[in-house]
Design an enzyme around this catalytic site. Sequence first.
Site, mmCIF file in Angstrom:
data_model
loop_
_atom_site.group_PDB
_atom_site.id
_atom_site.type_symbol
_atom_site.label_atom_id
_atom_site.label_comp_id
_atom_site.label_asym_id
_atom_site.label_seq_id
_atom_site.Cartn_x
_atom_site.Cartn_y
_atom_site.Cartn_z
ATOM 1 N N GLN A 127 48.850 27.875 37.527
ATOM 2 C CA GLN A 127 47.990 26.941 36.785
ATOM 3 C C GLN A 127 48.187 27.090 35.282
ATOM 4 O O GLN A 127 47.944 28.164 34.741
ATOM 5 C CB GLN A 127 46.529 27.199 37.138
ATOM 6 C CG GLN A 127 45.532 26.256 36.492
ATOM 7 C CD GLN A 127 44.105 26.570 36.912
ATOM 8 O OE1 GLN A 127 43.744 27.732 37.014
ATOM 9 N NE2 GLN A 127 43.307 25.556 37.164
ATOM 10 N N TYR A 129 46.574 26.040 32.399
ATOM 11 C CA TYR A 129 45.417 25.524 31.683
ATOM 12 C C TYR A 129 45.156 26.349 30.411
ATOM 13 O O TYR A 129 45.208 25.842 29.302
ATOM 14 C CB TYR A 129 44.162 25.574 32.560
ATOM 15 C CG TYR A 129 43.979 24.418 33.524
ATOM 16 C CD1 TYR A 129 45.018 23.560 33.831
ATOM 17 C CD2 TYR A 129 42.750 24.202 34.150
ATOM 18 C CE1 TYR A 129 44.846 22.513 34.723
ATOM 19 C CE2 TYR A 129 42.564 23.157 35.037
ATOM 20 C CZ TYR A 129 43.616 22.322 35.329
ATOM 21 O OH TYR A 129 43.430 21.284 36.210
ATOM 22 N N SER A 162 48.110 33.364 36.126
ATOM 23 C CA SER A 162 48.274 34.242 37.287
ATOM 24 C C SER A 162 49.544 33.902 38.058
ATOM 25 O O SER A 162 49.806 32.729 38.358
ATOM 26 C CB SER A 162 47.067 34.107 38.224
ATOM 27 O OG SER A 162 45.875 34.458 37.569
ATOM 28 N N GLU A 245 38.790 23.585 43.266
ATOM 29 C CA GLU A 245 38.685 25.046 43.143
ATOM 30 C C GLU A 245 37.283 25.504 43.499
ATOM 31 O O GLU A 245 37.096 26.592 44.041
ATOM 32 C CB GLU A 245 39.025 25.472 41.712
ATOM 33 C CG GLU A 245 39.023 26.985 41.510
ATOM 34 C CD GLU A 245 39.384 27.384 40.095
ATOM 35 O OE1 GLU A 245 39.197 26.550 39.184
ATOM 36 O OE2 GLU A 245 39.884 28.497 39.906
ATOM 37 N N GLU A 369 28.892 30.312 29.484
ATOM 38 C CA GLU A 369 28.238 29.647 28.357
ATOM 39 C C GLU A 369 28.533 28.142 28.379
ATOM 40 O O GLU A 369 27.638 27.316 28.142
ATOM 41 C CB GLU A 369 28.720 30.263 27.033
ATOM 42 C CG GLU A 369 28.169 31.645 26.743
ATOM 43 C CD GLU A 369 28.824 32.727 27.604
ATOM 44 O OE1 GLU A 369 29.887 32.455 28.197
ATOM 45 O OE2 GLU A 369 28.265 33.836 27.689
#
Length: 385
Positions: A127, A129, A162, A245, A369
């Site tokens: 991924q 991102y 990852s 996800e 947050e």
Amino acid sequence: MTADDEEFRAEVRAWLTEQLTGEFADVAGLGGEGREDEALDRRREWERRLGAGGWIGLGWPVEHGGRGASLAQQVIFHEEYARANGPGRLLHMSEQLVGPTILAFGSAEQKRRFLPGITAGETLWCQGYSEPGAGSDLAGVRTRAVREGDEYVLTGQKVWTSLAHVADWCFVLARTDPASARHAGLSYLLVPLDQPGVEVRPIRQITGTSEFNEVFFDGARTPVANRVGDEGDGWRVAMGTLGFERGVATLGQQIGFRRELDHVVALARRNGAFDEPELRDRLVRAWVGLRVLRYTAVSTLRSAGSSVSGLEASLSKLQWSTWRRDLGELAVDVLGEDALTVGESYGLSPEQTLFLFSRADTIYGGSNEVQRNIVAERLLGLPRG
């Protein structure tokens, strides 16, 4: 549970038992968070075996290589996989993130080209991102993709990627409109990693493992045909991926949570921590919290399908990441003073690994947050800060 579901459970259990006590007994229980570097080659062989057995893409339509399994059957598979002590899944992002995204947003050609490699257990995706300045706040993505003819040329850096060091492809969120800001002007691109212009640098952690990577794009290319969705519509597609996800995949995730909780409870019974009222109370609360997570996820998925989005996704992320962070703190408290020392070569105990890696749960995939901001604005109607 229907008769068909019971029959399905028996089939799954028999197959997993045969494989994980036979040819693949050596990979049982290996891999997973903090241990992703374990037995990589053998776990790739395991993914191929899962694919050959028809156990990847269970809920996908039959015409795209899946089984069209019901939600109940997908839950059964995850339960039996955990019970059989199956190894950590290398193709998690392939099967649970990019595969469903291509099914939902991809073209017919993209489905024909990319999905068979996933269901066969062959193609490993990562991924793209997070960036040095855009992780918790994904809208800050700065990686650029400039269109040249029928290709995009990528420049930028991803981080905390990852398994990029062993992945074949990366799904990348990149800015295709240089004049845009925040959520606008982004596109969702499928990028092959084995090409000039891509450099993957493993991040060596203090634990000695290196499951995360930095990925540098310096003139890397991918065809325009590998863009999922319209140009500039990448934010919507990326949010779709996050919805998957936080959808069915969370049920399998919760099976892993149950295994971790069972481990902590067993440790508490062995070392006497269970007799301490404060710790016993926290263990009970953890058990109750996990049941709430499960019932919430199943209830949500029954109404929303295989993916959740928006407010539900934020609430789900807040729930499970906070629960697991608390479990990590509980694990080291149960372990006691032994939690303060490490073994040779910085070898961590399971409790120490759980404590350290569960801290990251509240940061990656959209920090707590950010999720609280979403809940405050969309559910409570509070003004933007």
